[in-house]
Design a protein around this motif. Sequence first.
Motif, PDB file in Angstrom:
ATOM      1  N   ASP A 372      42.085  29.074  44.866  1.00 56.00           N
ATOM      2  CA  ASP A 372      41.712  30.355  44.268  1.00 56.00           C
ATOM      3  C   ASP A 372      42.811  31.335  44.690  1.00 56.00           C
ATOM      4  O   ASP A 372      42.819  31.838  45.812  1.00 56.00           O
ATOM      5  CB  ASP A 372      40.346  30.793  44.808  1.00 56.00           C
ATOM      6  CG  ASP A 372      39.876  32.099  44.174  1.00 56.00           C
ATOM      7  OD1 ASP A 372      40.737  32.902  43.762  1.00 56.00           O
ATOM      8  OD2 ASP A 372      38.652  32.334  44.113  1.00 56.00           O
ATOM      9  N   SER A 374      43.606  34.394  44.010  1.00 55.95           N
ATOM     10  CA  SER A 374      43.204  35.741  44.443  1.00 55.95           C
ATOM     11  C   SER A 374      42.789  35.736  45.903  1.00 55.95           C
ATOM     12  O   SER A 374      43.229  36.575  46.696  1.00 55.95           O
ATOM     13  CB  SER A 374      42.041  36.260  43.593  1.00 55.95           C
ATOM     14  OG  SER A 374      42.486  36.511  42.298  1.00 55.95           O
ATOM     15  N   LYS A 375      41.929  34.775  46.266  1.00 53.91           N
ATOM     16  CA  LYS A 375      41.436  34.712  47.650  1.00 53.91           C
ATOM     17  C   LYS A 375      42.581  34.463  48.624  1.00 53.91           C
ATOM     18  O   LYS A 375      42.642  35.058  49.702  1.00 53.91           O
ATOM     19  CB  LYS A 375      40.393  33.589  47.795  1.00 53.91           C
ATOM     20  CG  LYS A 375      39.013  33.965  47.315  1.00 53.91           C
ATOM     21  CD  LYS A 375      38.040  32.845  47.640  1.00 53.91           C
ATOM     22  CE  LYS A 375      36.631  33.165  47.143  1.00 53.91           C
ATOM     23  NZ  LYS A 375      35.724  32.031  47.382  1.00 53.91           N
ATOM     24  N   THR A 428      48.038  38.040  39.194  1.00 54.36           N
ATOM     25  CA  THR A 428      46.864  38.018  40.084  1.00 54.36           C
ATOM     26  C   THR A 428      46.702  39.362  40.783  1.00 54.36           C
ATOM     27  O   THR A 428      45.594  39.898  40.870  1.00 54.36           O
ATOM     28  CB  THR A 428      47.010  36.891  41.142  1.00 54.36           C
ATOM     29  OG1 THR A 428      47.251  35.663  40.463  1.00 54.36           O
ATOM     30  CG2 THR A 428      45.757  36.758  41.978  1.00 54.36           C
ATOM     31  N   ARG A 431      45.419  41.954  38.392  1.00 53.72           N
ATOM     32  CA  ARG A 431      43.976  41.773  38.148  1.00 53.72           C
ATOM     33  C   ARG A 431      43.157  42.367  39.294  1.00 53.72           C
ATOM     34  O   ARG A 431      42.141  43.019  39.089  1.00 53.72           O
ATOM     35  CB  ARG A 431      43.689  40.284  37.989  1.00 53.72           C
ATOM     36  CG  ARG A 431      42.436  39.978  37.166  1.00 53.72           C
ATOM     37  CD  ARG A 431      42.161  38.501  37.039  1.00 53.72           C
ATOM     38  NE  ARG A 431      43.322  37.725  36.661  1.00 53.72           N
ATOM     39  CZ  ARG A 431      43.801  36.698  37.356  1.00 53.72           C
ATOM     40  NH1 ARG A 431      43.226  36.324  38.491  1.00 53.72           N
ATOM     41  NH2 ARG A 431      44.862  36.038  36.953  1.00 53.72           N
ATOM     42  N   GLU A 432      43.645  42.135  40.521  1.00 56.06           N
ATOM     43  CA  GLU A 432      42.941  42.673  41.692  1.00 56.06           C
ATOM     44  C   GLU A 432      42.998  44.203  41.720  1.00 56.06           C
ATOM     45  O   GLU A 432      42.043  44.854  42.116  1.00 56.06           O
ATOM     46  CB  GLU A 432      43.534  42.094  42.986  1.00 56.06           C
ATOM     47  CG  GLU A 432      43.202  40.632  43.221  1.00 56.06           C
ATOM     48  CD  GLU A 432      41.698  40.364  43.264  1.00 56.06           C
ATOM     49  OE1 GLU A 432      40.964  41.150  43.889  1.00 56.06           O
ATOM     50  OE2 GLU A 432      41.254  39.380  42.649  1.00 56.06           O
TER      51      GLU A 432
END
Length: 639
Positions: A372, A374-375, A428, A431-432
């Motif tokens: 993942d 983002s994580k 990414t 998006r965050e």
Amino acid sequence: DLDTVCQIKLGLLPPMVPISFGVLSKSNHMSLLLPTWHNTIEIDDHMKSVDRTFTNSLPPELIKREQLTRVFTSRTHWELSTTLTSNHLIAIIALSHTLMSMSNATFVPEQERNRKLHRWNARVNWSRQDEEHEEIYTQQQAQIKQAWSLLATLHCVLLPDKVVSNGALNFKRPQVEMMAKRWQHHCVEVREAAQALLLAELGRMGPRGRKALVDSWAQYLPLYTQSEIINPQAATQPVQNHVNNNSGQLNTPDPQDEEFEEEEEEQIRKPSSLAELKRKQTTAVILLGVIGAEFGQDIIQDKKKHAEEKRKSSIVEGFGNGNSNLARLTSMALSHLLLAPPTAKLPAYTPLRRAAIDLIGRGFTVWEPYLDISKILLGLLELCSEADKLVPNMTYGLPLTPLVDSCRTARHALVLIATARPAAFITTMAREVARYNTMQQNAQTLNINMNNTVLHKAKPEILRCVEMLIDKLPVEMSELLVELMDIILHCLDPGQLKTKGLQEVFPVVCKFNQVSHCSATRRIAVGASNGSLTLYELRQTKCTTISAHSAAITAAAFSPDGKYLVSYACGENKLCFWQSSTGMFGLGTAQTRCIKSYSTAPIADVSRLNPMRLAKLVWINNRTVTLMLADGSETRFNV
């Protein structure tokens, strides 16, 4: 040759007597190795040819001892034990690198005197003779550094061939397991030596050797369920008959255990206790992580080239397309170690967590399908968020605290990820940022303190990564300019853009001709690769997008008074003037419309030219703009 270099340049002396060794095991037993106490060592003719003048003046037993010492240092020393070989190689390489980084690190007495004289004469007026001395001194410095580098290279890469060519029949290779345990050793020099040795050893094994290594260690790789708990089935079935592994929590080895290594058998033994099983799990994660990160990508490429051969061959290492299971399990283990909250059994800043951070960065292209993103990025940014406060401790030469070490490793991993997959990193992060902006609008309703979020705390670190990407990969970044600007505006202090231009606040983004900032109206325009224009209203923190061209926008610029915006797309050979109009007294939403457009001459050989330098728009006054093309032509257009 190296012996000569070591004696003459570095002042290292050959041993006078053979040495005996004691190796401490984890259970505090000591095995003694007394290599030259028995008379079974054969002294060949080459070793017997000791200097005649030397032999005439010595009794026979001393001559015998000298011959034994020579055999021992050149050959027998490396045939004793894998543990000894590993420890000695780590020590030699770490010391060589340390001394190489120092100035004039030599043990020759004359050189030591020169160094002291050089230090005293540094501030005195120089003559021609002094300059000649300085030149000689600089050459000696370079030779000394080169000698240490040669010493490190020989022991890291060339040693096995040299020892075998010297007559050794049973060279004990360095232990792969031991190097893996020191992959993130608290001493940076030891860490770098262990990493260099492990990579050299894995490279030397070849695909078949790595396949065997992966097969033997894969059984110890801890398995994770979706709830991120280690599955007790991590151990093989026979082991579970002996070990109650219900509490199979991955743990870091005790630092004291790290220092003492017991002799390893060639085959990996079954663990006899829970503590040993945990050590094996730790080693398996690092070892498979290193093999996947450093050799996994080659395997994927090899598969594409030699699909047929690979199908017939048994050499599939588990990290390619054909067998992704091992890559998936390894990536899950690494991401768990990065993201798992600190516990008593797995504290926050351990060497194991640092190794996971490092390996995620090194092998991101291999792990990416199973992570993942983002994580992972937020987890790394959280570790870096205090970087600016910790920077004084991060300079070279100071011992690093575990917190600073983790911060430094995470910073490096972020750079590796961003350069390996720039598009994934930018999209990414954008998006965050969009998610953060939505949360910020509803922060009171949701009762969230936005100052505690990772994206708020890590703003300087995100900007550092963005700046690095624009410098290193400008062409890739020009494809993602809108996402890039979203991230930059999130990280910059809005107050700065009230009084200063974007060129002053974040100059690196202004190298793109598709970006323009108007201080008068406080707007930023960004021309995208899909032909759209994105306008950021900094006063109202609003953003509007208009379809401007049917091809990628090559350049855009605001007029000095901010009333007009001009855009140019070389793929369409078209230049457009835009004007924003608001309702009466500035009320209502601003409407941006095209008030004039021109057809332009096509650029010859566009594909050969640097896409960053195709065209530039320069306003001469508030109503006239010059289009400067890469072929040197300039054309004026009026609104």
